[in-house]
Scaffold this motif. Structure first.
Motif, PDB file in Angstrom:
ATOM      1  N   MET A   1      -8.794   0.821   4.741  1.00 12.94           N
ATOM      2  CA  MET A   1      -8.462   1.669   3.607  1.00 12.94           C
ATOM      3  C   MET A   1      -7.893   2.989   4.136  1.00 12.94           C
ATOM      4  N   GLU A   2      -6.898   3.467   3.425  1.00  9.09           N
ATOM      5  CA  GLU A   2      -6.229   4.703   3.807  1.00  9.09           C
ATOM      6  C   GLU A   2      -6.484   5.790   2.767  1.00  9.09           C
ATOM      7  N   THR A   3      -6.685   7.002   3.216  1.00  9.69           N
ATOM      8  CA  THR A   3      -6.905   8.124   2.307  1.00  9.69           C
ATOM      9  C   THR A   3      -5.566   8.700   1.867  1.00  9.69           C
ATOM     10  N   VAL A   4      -5.431   8.848   0.543  1.00 14.97           N
ATOM     11  CA  VAL A   4      -4.223   9.405  -0.053  1.00 14.97           C
ATOM     12  C   VAL A   4      -4.646  10.570  -0.943  1.00 14.97           C
ATOM     13  N   PHE A   5      -3.953  11.690  -0.830  1.00 10.69           N
ATOM     14  CA  PHE A   5      -4.200  12.845  -1.681  1.00 10.69           C
ATOM     15  C   PHE A   5      -3.321  12.677  -2.917  1.00 10.69           C
ATOM     16  N   TYR A  20      -8.721  12.983  -3.783  1.00  6.29           N
ATOM     17  CA  TYR A  20      -8.528  12.047  -2.672  1.00  6.29           C
ATOM     18  C   TYR A  20      -8.980  10.675  -3.136  1.00  6.29           C
ATOM     19  N   HIS A  21      -8.191   9.648  -2.799  1.00  5.77           N
ATOM     20  CA  HIS A  21      -8.531   8.262  -3.130  1.00  5.77           C
ATOM     21  C   HIS A  21      -8.235   7.370  -1.943  1.00  5.77           C
ATOM     22  N   GLN A  22      -8.949   6.277  -1.868  1.00  5.88           N
ATOM     23  CA  GLN A  22      -8.758   5.279  -0.819  1.00  5.88           C
ATOM     24  C   GLN A  22      -7.922   4.125  -1.373  1.00  5.88           C
ATOM     25  N   PHE A  23      -6.866   3.753  -0.658  1.00  4.37           N
ATOM     26  CA  PHE A  23      -6.005   2.644  -1.034  1.00  4.37           C
ATOM     27  C   PHE A  23      -5.865   1.697   0.155  1.00  4.37           C
ATOM     28  N   LYS A  24      -5.683   0.419  -0.135  1.00  5.80           N
ATOM     29  CA  LYS A  24      -5.399  -0.541   0.941  1.00  5.80           C
ATOM     30  C   LYS A  24      -4.000  -0.319   1.491  1.00  5.80           C
ATOM     31  N   ARG A  25      -3.102   0.144   0.622  1.00  8.39           N
ATOM     32  CA  ARG A  25      -1.751   0.514   1.039  1.00  8.39           C
ATOM     33  C   ARG A  25      -1.311   1.680   0.175  1.00  8.39           C
ATOM     34  N   VAL A  47       6.250  10.159  -3.394  1.00 11.56           N
ATOM     35  CA  VAL A  47       5.324   9.899  -2.292  1.00 11.56           C
ATOM     36  C   VAL A  47       5.788  10.689  -1.076  1.00 11.56           C
ATOM     37  N   VAL A  48       4.860  11.417  -0.479  1.00 15.64           N
ATOM     38  CA  VAL A  48       5.134  12.171   0.740  1.00 15.64           C
ATOM     39  C   VAL A  48       4.208  11.616   1.819  1.00 15.64           C
ATOM     40  N   ALA A  58      -0.955  10.057   3.202  1.00 17.85           N
ATOM     41  CA  ALA A  58       0.142  10.411   2.296  1.00 17.85           C
ATOM     42  C   ALA A  58      -0.379  11.267   1.154  1.00 17.85           C
ATOM     43  N   GLU A  59       0.568  11.943   0.495  1.00 13.37           N
ATOM     44  CA  GLU A  59       0.314  12.623  -0.774  1.00 13.37           C
ATOM     45  C   GLU A  59       1.184  11.932  -1.804  1.00 13.37           C
TER      46      GLU A  59
END
Length: 77
Positions: A1-5, A20-25, A47-48, A58-59
Motif C-alpha cells: 500500500m502506498e500513502t497518498v496525500f 492521507y490515504h493508503q492506496f494499492k496504486r 495527480v502530482v 503522490a498528492e
C-alpha cells in the motif's frame, strides 16, 4: 500500500479537506474515489507524483461529484 496525500473539495469551493490515504496504486486523473464506505464520490482532477518525499508517493486533488449524475453520463454514451 502506498500513502497518498489527498486534497478534497466541493465544486466551486476550494476549501480543501486534506487527508492521507493508503492506496494499492495511485489513482489517475479522471478516475473516481471514495474515502470511506458509502462516502461521497470524488473525481480526480490532478495527480502530482512525489518520489523525493518520505511521507507519500503522490498528492492528488479531487472534486466532489454526484455519483448518480456520473453514472447517468456513462449510460448515455
Amino acid at each position: 500500500m502506498e500513502t497518498v496525500f489527498v486534497h478534497l473539495h466541493d465544486k466551486n469551493d476550494f476549501n480543501y479537506v486534506n487527508e492521507y490515504h493508503q492506496f494499492k496504486r495511485v489513482p489517475v486523473e479522471g478516475e473516481y474515489l471514495v474515502t470511506k464506505v458509502d462516502g461521497d464520490w470524488y473525481k480526480v482532477e490532478l495527480v502530482v507524483h512525489t518520489p523525493t518525499s518520505k511521507e507519500m508517493i503522490a498528492e492528488l486533488y479531487a472534486v466532489k461529484v454526484d455519483h448518480n449524475e456520473e453514472i447517468n453520463k456513462k449510460r448515455k454514451m
